[in-house]
Every structure is written in structure tokens, then in C-alpha cells.
Design an enzyme around this catalytic site. Structure first.
Site, PDB file in Angstrom:
ATOM      1  N   ASN A  14     -21.994   0.380   6.724  1.00 44.04           N
ATOM      2  CA  ASN A  14     -23.288   0.354   7.424  1.00 44.04           C
ATOM      3  C   ASN A  14     -23.568  -1.028   7.987  1.00 44.04           C
ATOM      4  O   ASN A  14     -24.023  -1.168   9.121  1.00 44.04           O
ATOM      5  CB  ASN A  14     -24.414   0.800   6.487  1.00 44.04           C
ATOM      6  CG  ASN A  14     -24.555   2.306   6.450  1.00 44.04           C
ATOM      7  OD1 ASN A  14     -25.039   2.912   7.407  1.00 44.04           O
ATOM      8  ND2 ASN A  14     -24.088   2.919   5.368  1.00 44.04           N
ATOM      9  N   ARG A  65     -33.146  -9.168 -14.111  1.00 47.26           N
ATOM     10  CA  ARG A  65     -33.303  -8.696 -12.737  1.00 47.26           C
ATOM     11  C   ARG A  65     -34.101  -9.668 -11.861  1.00 47.26           C
ATOM     12  O   ARG A  65     -33.699 -10.033 -10.768  1.00 47.26           O
ATOM     13  CB  ARG A  65     -33.971  -7.314 -12.729  1.00 47.26           C
ATOM     14  CG  ARG A  65     -34.071  -6.703 -11.341  1.00 47.26           C
ATOM     15  CD  ARG A  65     -34.612  -5.288 -11.359  1.00 47.26           C
ATOM     16  NE  ARG A  65     -33.970  -4.463 -12.367  1.00 47.26           N
ATOM     17  CZ  ARG A  65     -32.755  -3.946 -12.283  1.00 47.26           C
ATOM     18  NH1 ARG A  65     -32.043  -4.154 -11.198  1.00 47.26           N
ATOM     19  NH2 ARG A  65     -32.260  -3.215 -13.257  1.00 47.26           N
ATOM     20  N   LEU A  93     -34.338  -3.327  -6.992  1.00 50.76           N
ATOM     21  CA  LEU A  93     -35.073  -4.562  -6.728  1.00 50.76           C
ATOM     22  C   LEU A  93     -36.310  -4.616  -7.615  1.00 50.76           C
ATOM     23  O   LEU A  93     -36.958  -3.600  -7.852  1.00 50.76           O
ATOM     24  CB  LEU A  93     -35.500  -4.607  -5.263  1.00 50.76           C
ATOM     25  CG  LEU A  93     -34.343  -4.731  -4.268  1.00 50.76           C
ATOM     26  CD1 LEU A  93     -34.860  -4.515  -2.847  1.00 50.76           C
ATOM     27  CD2 LEU A  93     -33.659  -6.084  -4.382  1.00 50.76           C
ATOM     28  N   HIS A 109     -30.296   5.878   2.753  1.00 54.75           N
ATOM     29  CA  HIS A 109     -29.938   6.758   1.646  1.00 54.75           C
ATOM     30  C   HIS A 109     -29.252   8.007   2.212  1.00 54.75           C
ATOM     31  O   HIS A 109     -29.742   8.591   3.178  1.00 54.75           O
ATOM     32  CB  HIS A 109     -31.200   7.144   0.863  1.00 54.75           C
ATOM     33  CG  HIS A 109     -30.883   7.962  -0.342  1.00 54.75           C
ATOM     34  ND1 HIS A 109     -30.327   7.414  -1.484  1.00 54.75           N
ATOM     35  CD2 HIS A 109     -30.999   9.290  -0.574  1.00 54.75           C
ATOM     36  CE1 HIS A 109     -30.125   8.379  -2.368  1.00 54.75           C
ATOM     37  NE2 HIS A 109     -30.529   9.514  -1.845  1.00 54.75           N
ATOM     38  N   ASP A 141     -40.158   0.359  -1.219  1.00 55.91           N
ATOM     39  CA  ASP A 141     -41.330  -0.002  -2.010  1.00 55.91           C
ATOM     40  C   ASP A 141     -40.888  -0.142  -3.466  1.00 55.91           C
ATOM     41  O   ASP A 141     -39.693  -0.251  -3.740  1.00 55.91           O
ATOM     42  CB  ASP A 141     -42.493   0.990  -1.791  1.00 55.91           C
ATOM     43  CG  ASP A 141     -42.175   2.378  -2.316  1.00 55.91           C
ATOM     44  OD1 ASP A 141     -41.141   2.551  -3.007  1.00 55.91           O
ATOM     45  OD2 ASP A 141     -42.975   3.299  -2.052  1.00 55.91           O
TER      46      ASP A 141
HETATM   47  C1  GRF Z   1     -24.020   4.658   2.003  1.00 55.78           C
HETATM   48  O1  GRF Z   1     -23.728   6.005   1.789  1.00 55.78           O
HETATM   49  C2  GRF Z   1     -25.508   4.411   1.905  1.00 55.78           C
HETATM   50  O2  GRF Z   1     -26.263   5.484   2.370  1.00 55.78           O
HETATM   51  C3  GRF Z   1     -25.707   4.218   0.428  1.00 55.78           C
HETATM   52  O3  GRF Z   1     -24.577   3.513  -0.006  1.00 55.78           O
HETATM   53  C4  GRF Z   1     -23.480   3.777   0.879  1.00 55.78           C
HETATM   54  C5  GRF Z   1     -23.008   2.454   1.386  1.00 55.78           C
HETATM   55  O4  GRF Z   1     -21.861   2.576   2.191  1.00 55.78           O
HETATM   56  N1  GRF Z   1     -26.959   3.550   0.168  1.00 55.78           N
HETATM   57  P1  GRF Z   1     -21.329   1.327   2.991  1.00 55.78           P
HETATM   58  O5  GRF Z   1     -21.103   0.220   1.978  1.00 55.78           O
HETATM   59  O6  GRF Z   1     -22.373   0.949   4.007  1.00 55.78           O
HETATM   60  O7  GRF Z   1     -20.052   1.768   3.638  1.00 55.78           O
END
Ligand code: GRF
Length: 206
Positions: A14, A65, A93, A109, A141
Site C-alpha cells: 500500500n 505502548r 495506537l 482495512h 480514532d
Molecule cells: C493490507 O491488507 C491492509 O489492508 C492491512 O494490512 C495489509 C498491508 O499490506 N491493514 P501491505 O503491507 O500494504 O502490502
């Protein structure tokens, strides 16, 4: 120019999609100023270095944390980050951290929230037998996978799918959805009414 900080823990696909869209101008007027991982072995850190971006490992293991969060927040603030993007950041977090960046932390997500929060959302959806699933980009949040929703993308679950093929098709949508959400919050006016997000192109009609 707006500044983005990325938090990740793993492969970072991502993050890579966001970086590509920043470089191509699909996300205009923005710069990724810091990529932070809580794990030294995160693939995303290597990618960041390959792309010439500043990459920082702040190990979380064994730390309280909020102590860890304070180190991360300090690094983000040092870089004057306008927006914090969680991209596979596998660490909850603290409320303290969330309060430092009001409406300035996004998460992605891999399900249509509020269905299937938590770990392995794609597998949860597959096992449940839903016919439609997808991904959600939302503000962070103090509750897990919970803040106001900015963008969702839906895909059908095919009879021929297994968990892997389903997760791969969701991931393709994630790579589109995250940049859309960043554009909506970074470069445009938006409003949040209750839990409802209204960005440019998604205006209240009254
Ligand atoms: C993705 O499926 C995202 O939705 C979730 O963790 C995964 C991360 O994948 N929160 P990447 O590290 O971005 O490839």
C-alpha cells in the site's frame, strides 16, 4: 506542499502504491517525508530506501505502548507531517497518539467495515460466506478499525475464489482506494457530521 508520514510493519505494497501515485502526480501537491516501521525486517523499509525516501525503524518489541508511540510521534513531528497513513501497521495506537493528530491519521482495512475488524479480515469474510467484500479507508480514532469512513471499494466473492485469490483482488482495490482517500483529505475541504464523511464530490445536499 503537504507532507505524508507512513507507518508500516510489513511488505508495504500500500505504501508503494501511494509513493507511485505521489511521484506521478495522481496525488498532487504531496510528498512522503518519512516512512517508519516498528519492525526492522519490514519489506516496506527496503522499498522506501530504494525509492530514496527517509526510512526509520523504531522497534516496538518490549516497549510500553505509549513510550513507543511518543518516539514515533516525535519523529513524525520532526518532519512536520500533515497526514499519517497507516499502511499495514500491525500495532495498536495509544489514545495519546491518536490525540496528537486529530483527523490526520488514516488506516486501510481489507474488509467493508464494520464487518470483520481485526486480524485476517479477508479470511474472516471468506469463511463467513459473504458474497461481497472489499476494503475501507477510514480515520483512526481510539477504537480498533472504527473511525469515520472516507472511501470503500466493494468486490464480489466468486465461487472460484479461495482466500488467496480473494485477498489479492481486495489488495488491488486497496491500492486505488488509499490514494483516493488521501486526495480527499489532503488537498480538499471535508466535513465530518457524526460518523459521516463529506469530501469534495460527496457533498451534503442540504
Ligand atoms: C493490507 O491488507 C491492509 O489492508 C492491512 O494490512 C495489509 C498491508 O499490506 N491493514 P501491505 O503491507 O500494504 O502490502
Amino acid at each position: 506542499m503537504k507532507t505524508i508520514g507512513i507507518l508500516l510493519s510489513g511488505r508495504g505494497s500500500n505504501f508503494e502504491a501511494i509513493a507511485k501515485n505521489v511521484a506521478s502526480g495522481e496525488i498532487p501537491n504531496a510528498r512522503i517525508v518519512i516512512v517508519i516501521s516498528n519492525r526492522a525486517d519490514a519489506g516496506g523499509i527496503e522499498t522506501a530506501r530504494r525509492l530514496g525516501l527517509e526510512a526509520l525503524v523504531i522497534p516496538s518489541k518490549g516497549k510500553v505502548r505509549e513510550d513507543h508511540d511518543r518516539e514515533v510521534a516525535a519523529a513524525l513531528q520532526r518532519h512536520n507531517v500533515d497526514l499519517v497513513c497507516l499502511a499495514g501497521y500491525m500495532r495498536l495506537l495509544s489514545p495519546w497518539f491518536v490525540r496528537q493528530f486529530p483527523h490526520r491519521i488514516l488506516n486501510i482495512h481489507p474488509s467493508l467495515l464494520p464487518a470483520f475488524p481485526g486480524l485476517e479480515a479477508q479470511e474472516q469474510a471468506f469463511a463467513y460466506g459473504v458474497k461481497v467484500t472489499g476494503c475501507t479507508v477510514h480515520f483512526v480514532d481510539e477504537e480498533l478499525d472504527h473511525g469515520p469512513i472516507i472511501v470503500q471499494k466493494a468486490i464480489p466473492v466468486l465461487d472460484t475464489d479461495d482466500e488467496k485469490s480473494l485477498a489479492a483482488r481486495i489488495l488491488e482495490q486497496e491500492h486505488i482506494a488509499y490514494s483516493e482517500a488521501i486526495n480527499l483529505v489532503l488537498n480538499r475541504e471535508f466535513r465530518i457530521v457524526g460518523r459521516r464523511f463529506f469530501g469534495a464530490g460527496n457533498e451534503l445536499t442540504k
